[in-house]
Design a protein around this motif. Structure first.
Motif, PDB file in Angstrom:
ATOM      1  N   ASP A  32       0.849  -1.186   0.000  1.00  0.00           N
ATOM      2  CA  ASP A  32       0.000   0.000   0.000  1.00  0.00           C
ATOM      3  C   ASP A  32       0.887   1.240   0.000  1.00  0.00           C
ATOM      4  N   ILE A  33       1.316   1.643  -1.206  1.00  0.00           N
ATOM      5  CA  ILE A  33       2.211   2.797  -1.335  1.00  0.00           C
ATOM      6  C   ILE A  33       1.509   4.077  -0.921  1.00  0.00           C
ATOM      7  N   ALA A  34       0.213   4.175  -1.184  1.00  0.00           N
ATOM      8  CA  ALA A  34      -0.532   5.378  -0.806  1.00  0.00           C
ATOM      9  C   ALA A  34      -0.534   5.565   0.709  1.00  0.00           C
ATOM     10  N   LEU A  35      -0.678   4.474   1.431  1.00  0.00           N
ATOM     11  CA  LEU A  35      -0.650   4.549   2.889  1.00  0.00           C
ATOM     12  C   LEU A  35       0.734   4.954   3.384  1.00  0.00           C
ATOM     13  N   ALA A  36       1.772   4.486   2.727  1.00  0.00           N
ATOM     14  CA  ALA A  36       3.132   4.864   3.108  1.00  0.00           C
ATOM     15  C   ALA A  36       3.338   6.368   2.931  1.00  0.00           C
ATOM     16  N   ILE A  37       2.848   6.916   1.823  1.00  0.00           N
ATOM     17  CA  ILE A  37       2.985   8.348   1.576  1.00  0.00           C
ATOM     18  C   ILE A  37       2.179   9.147   2.595  1.00  0.00           C
ATOM     19  N   ARG A  38       0.972   8.690   2.900  1.00  0.00           N
ATOM     20  CA  ARG A  38       0.151   9.377   3.912  1.00  0.00           C
ATOM     21  C   ARG A  38       0.820   9.314   5.281  1.00  0.00           C
ATOM     22  N   TRP A  39       1.475   8.212   5.576  1.00  0.00           N
ATOM     23  CA  TRP A  39       2.191   8.052   6.839  1.00  0.00           C
ATOM     24  C   TRP A  39       3.318   9.077   6.915  1.00  0.00           C
ATOM     25  N   LEU A  40       4.056   9.229   5.820  1.00  0.00           N
ATOM     26  CA  LEU A  40       5.119  10.243   5.798  1.00  0.00           C
ATOM     27  C   LEU A  40       4.550  11.649   5.948  1.00  0.00           C
ATOM     28  N   GLU A  41       3.429  11.920   5.275  1.00  0.00           N
ATOM     29  CA  GLU A  41       2.796  13.233   5.393  1.00  0.00           C
ATOM     30  C   GLU A  41       2.328  13.500   6.816  1.00  0.00           C
ATOM     31  N   GLY A  42       1.753  12.484   7.442  1.00  0.00           N
ATOM     32  CA  GLY A  42       1.291  12.634   8.821  1.00  0.00           C
ATOM     33  C   GLY A  42       2.440  12.891   9.780  1.00  0.00           C
ATOM     34  N   CYS A  43       3.540  12.185   9.586  1.00  0.00           N
ATOM     35  CA  CYS A  43       4.713  12.381  10.450  1.00  0.00           C
ATOM     36  C   CYS A  43       5.314  13.769  10.241  1.00  0.00           C
ATOM     37  N   LYS A  44       5.319  14.226   8.989  1.00  0.00           N
ATOM     38  CA  LYS A  44       5.820  15.570   8.706  1.00  0.00           C
ATOM     39  C   LYS A  44       4.920  16.610   9.363  1.00  0.00           C
ATOM     40  N   ASP A  45       3.620  16.397   9.293  1.00  0.00           N
ATOM     41  CA  ASP A  45       2.672  17.334   9.897  1.00  0.00           C
ATOM     42  C   ASP A  45       2.807  17.375  11.416  1.00  0.00           C
ATOM     43  N   LYS A  46       3.128  16.238  12.032  1.00  0.00           N
ATOM     44  CA  LYS A  46       3.284  16.194  13.488  1.00  0.00           C
ATOM     45  C   LYS A  46       4.487  16.995  13.974  1.00  0.00           C
ATOM     46  N   CYS A  47       5.412  17.315  13.086  1.00  0.00           N
ATOM     47  CA  CYS A  47       6.573  18.115  13.469  1.00  0.00           C
ATOM     48  C   CYS A  47       6.165  19.545  13.825  1.00  0.00           C
ATOM     49  N   GLY A  48       5.018  19.980  13.339  1.00  0.00           N
ATOM     50  CA  GLY A  48       4.472  21.282  13.705  1.00  0.00           C
ATOM     51  C   GLY A  48       5.383  22.436  13.354  1.00  0.00           C
ATOM     52  N   ASP A  49       5.583  23.332  14.316  1.00  0.00           N
ATOM     53  CA  ASP A  49       6.414  24.516  14.066  1.00  0.00           C
ATOM     54  C   ASP A  49       7.904  24.192  14.081  1.00  0.00           C
ATOM     55  N   GLN A  50       8.269  22.972  14.418  1.00  0.00           N
ATOM     56  CA  GLN A  50       9.666  22.531  14.385  1.00  0.00           C
ATOM     57  C   GLN A  50       9.982  21.774  13.091  1.00  0.00           C
ATOM     58  N   LYS A  51       9.142  21.963  12.068  1.00  0.00           N
ATOM     59  CA  LYS A  51       9.286  21.231  10.810  1.00  0.00           C
ATOM     60  C   LYS A  51      10.649  21.456  10.154  1.00  0.00           C
ATOM     61  N   ALA A  52      11.196  22.655  10.312  1.00  0.00           N
ATOM     62  CA  ALA A  52      12.481  22.968   9.676  1.00  0.00           C
ATOM     63  C   ALA A  52      13.634  22.173  10.294  1.00  0.00           C
ATOM     64  N   THR A  53      13.509  21.765  11.546  1.00  0.00           N
ATOM     65  CA  THR A  53      14.595  21.014  12.190  1.00  0.00           C
ATOM     66  C   THR A  53      14.274  19.526  12.341  1.00  0.00           C
ATOM     67  N   LEU A  54      13.044  19.202  12.734  1.00  0.00           N
ATOM     68  CA  LEU A  54      12.703  17.802  13.000  1.00  0.00           C
ATOM     69  C   LEU A  54      12.538  16.972  11.731  1.00  0.00           C
ATOM     70  N   TYR A  55      11.855  17.514  10.735  1.00  0.00           N
ATOM     71  CA  TYR A  55      11.584  16.722   9.539  1.00  0.00           C
ATOM     72  C   TYR A  55      12.857  16.338   8.785  1.00  0.00           C
ATOM     73  N   PRO A  56      13.821  17.251   8.591  1.00  0.00           N
ATOM     74  CA  PRO A  56      15.081  16.806   7.957  1.00  0.00           C
ATOM     75  C   PRO A  56      15.806  15.719   8.762  1.00  0.00           C
ATOM     76  N   TYR A  57      15.731  15.822  10.091  1.00  0.00           N
ATOM     77  CA  TYR A  57      16.334  14.786  10.941  1.00  0.00           C
ATOM     78  C   TYR A  57      15.650  13.440  10.703  1.00  0.00           C
ATOM     79  N   LEU A  58      14.313  13.444  10.683  1.00  0.00           N
ATOM     80  CA  LEU A  58      13.588  12.199  10.444  1.00  0.00           C
ATOM     81  C   LEU A  58      13.916  11.631   9.068  1.00  0.00           C
ATOM     82  N   LEU A  59      13.952  12.500   8.055  1.00  0.00           N
ATOM     83  CA  LEU A  59      14.279  12.035   6.702  1.00  0.00           C
ATOM     84  C   LEU A  59      15.673  11.434   6.635  1.00  0.00           C
ATOM     85  N   GLU A  60      16.608  12.076   7.323  1.00  0.00           N
ATOM     86  CA  GLU A  60      17.984  11.561   7.341  1.00  0.00           C
ATOM     87  C   GLU A  60      18.027  10.155   7.926  1.00  0.00           C
ATOM     88  N   LYS A  61      17.266   9.934   8.995  1.00  0.00           N
ATOM     89  CA  LYS A  61      17.270   8.632   9.667  1.00  0.00           C
ATOM     90  C   LYS A  61      16.541   7.548   8.870  1.00  0.00           C
TER      91      LYS A  61
END
Length: 149
Positions: A89-118
């Motif tokens: 379910d590739i669509a669910l995987a993409i939605r999961w990534l979008e949801g995790c990115k959204d959960k970073c909130g106002d720290q998106k500039a620092t947290l999301y690149p860290y998550l992507l790196e990992k």
């Protein structure tokens, strides 16, 4: 006269009983063991790594996580991605990534690149593109601002 007194007494008793039961419930909620961050991560990793997990159960776990006041750790995100890959379910995987990115909130500039790196090695291993690779990070039909001309 007697009915007025009885009504006042009933209201007074009802108020005291309601107050007591809410206090008891509040105290009962405080009892129990607290789960450490490592135990929490292991619990959700184990949930997503179960044999025979289906798309509904994956969505349930992801919705529960995204409903909490936290950003999922990279280990949990990877376990969720592997689960979506197992059910293809590739669509669910993409939605999961979008949801995790959204959960970073106002720290998106620092947290999301860290998550992507990992999680990038796992994304490459599973063949799942990132939101940026798909172009979902920018609105598709957005109009140019008249003030930018």
């Amino acid at each position: 006269m007697l009915s007025i007194t009885a009504r006042n007494l009933a209201c007074a008793l009802r108020g005291s009983l309601v107050g007591t039961s809410s206090r008891v419930a509040a105290v009962r909620c405080l009892h129990g063991t607290e789960e450490s961050a490592e135990e929490f991560d292991k619990r959700y990793e184990k949930y997503f790594s179960r044999d025979g997990i289906d798309g509904w159960e994956i969505r349930k776990g992801m919705n529960d996580l995204l409903g909490m006041d936290l950003v999922p750790s990279p280990k949990i995100i990877e376990a969720g991605l592997r689960a979506t890959r197992r059910v293809n379910d590739i669509a669910l995987a993409i939605r999961w990534l979008e949801g995790c990115k959204d959960k970073c909130g106002d720290q998106k500039a620092t947290l999301y690149p860290y998550l992507l790196e990992k999680i990038t090695p796992t994304l490459q291993e599973l063949g799942i593109p990132t939101i940026e690779e798909l172009g979902y990070d920018k609105p598709e039909l957005a109009l140019k601002s008249v003030y930018d001309a």
